[in-house]
Design a protein around this motif. Sequence first.
Motif, mmCIF file in Angstrom:
data_model
loop_
_atom_site.group_PDB
_atom_site.id
_atom_site.type_symbol
_atom_site.label_atom_id
_atom_site.label_comp_id
_atom_site.label_asym_id
_atom_site.label_seq_id
_atom_site.Cartn_x
_atom_site.Cartn_y
_atom_site.Cartn_z
ATOM 1 N N ARG A 86 17.537 29.749 66.691
ATOM 2 C CA ARG A 86 17.720 29.234 65.337
ATOM 3 C C ARG A 86 17.170 30.224 64.300
ATOM 4 N N GLU A 87 16.023 30.794 64.599
ATOM 5 C CA GLU A 87 15.415 31.761 63.686
ATOM 6 C C GLU A 87 16.217 33.060 63.645
ATOM 7 N N ARG B 17 18.916 32.539 61.216
ATOM 8 C CA ARG B 17 18.374 32.567 59.862
ATOM 9 C C ARG B 17 18.100 34.007 59.417
ATOM 10 N N ALA C 260 21.422 35.642 58.694
ATOM 11 C CA ALA C 260 21.995 35.192 57.425
ATOM 12 C C ALA C 260 21.302 35.873 56.248
ATOM 13 N N GLU C 261 19.990 35.892 56.279
ATOM 14 C CA GLU C 261 19.252 36.504 55.169
ATOM 15 C C GLU C 261 19.496 38.007 55.104
ATOM 16 N N LYS D 183 21.375 32.384 47.559
ATOM 17 C CA LYS D 183 20.553 31.504 48.388
ATOM 18 C C LYS D 183 21.377 30.374 48.989
ATOM 19 N N THR E 239 23.558 31.784 51.674
ATOM 20 C CA THR E 239 22.763 32.105 52.863
ATOM 21 C C THR E 239 22.440 30.850 53.655
ATOM 22 N N ASP E 240 21.986 29.824 52.966
ATOM 23 C CA ASP E 240 21.614 28.573 53.639
ATOM 24 C C ASP E 240 22.819 27.947 54.342
ATOM 25 N N ALA F 297 24.044 30.066 57.404
ATOM 26 C CA ALA F 297 23.094 29.923 58.513
ATOM 27 C C ALA F 297 23.262 28.571 59.189
ATOM 28 N N GLU F 298 23.437 27.532 58.391
ATOM 29 C CA GLU F 298 23.587 26.186 58.942
ATOM 30 C C GLU F 298 24.874 26.058 59.752
ATOM 31 N N THR G 287 24.612 27.918 63.002
ATOM 32 C CA THR G 287 23.733 27.177 63.906
ATOM 33 C C THR G 287 24.492 26.025 64.558
#
Length: 206
Positions: free
Chosen positions: A92-93, A96, A99-100, A187, A190-191, A194-195, A198
């Motif tokens: 998961r990380e 993230r 994505a960032e 932002k 990105t969020d 990433a979601e 995932t």
Amino acid sequence: MGVRGYKSPVRARHAEDTRRSIVAAATALFAEQGYARTSVAAIAAAAGVAVNTVYASVGNKSALIMAMSEDGAADAVAVETERRIGACSDPREILRILAEGTGQVRRRRQDALAILLDNRNADPDVAAAAEVALRAVRDRLKVAATRLIAVGGLREGLTAKQVEQTLWFYFGFEAWRTVRDFGWSWKDATDWLAEQATRALLPADG
């Protein structure tokens, strides 16, 4: 006995600063005027150097746009993102971080990428440079996919190719371009990416 050559660190830094200024000027003019309509003389003027300096430091227009692409491929954020992914064991990380990292690189290099993506079908020089950028991103996403498989925790039945393609779908050039065209902030984009990645790659209770 021959005299050993000496390379001055100061001269080397100056040469690199000059090169960067030239490539930055070329990028700005390619974005503003288009690749075909931008001359080496205009790039030299924008960079504040002589035309001969452009040729000596980087080269002709095809070398300039290739240098622009290669600089993007070697972006420090991309390199650091790959390092962080290699040191992370939480899938998961990892997503993230990816994505960032890809978002930051797109933000830093958005003018250069727009030049490459918008003109790659119109000029062979741009197409060659775009291919370098494309290959660099695909290679890094393949590294991330390999790391995800190594740490485990993915949905059952996913092949390495499917993981790699899913990462490209959510973090490739067109994904970022689409969410930005929607007017989303960096932002929020990105969020969301990433979601979605995932959800696509990890089990629901992962």
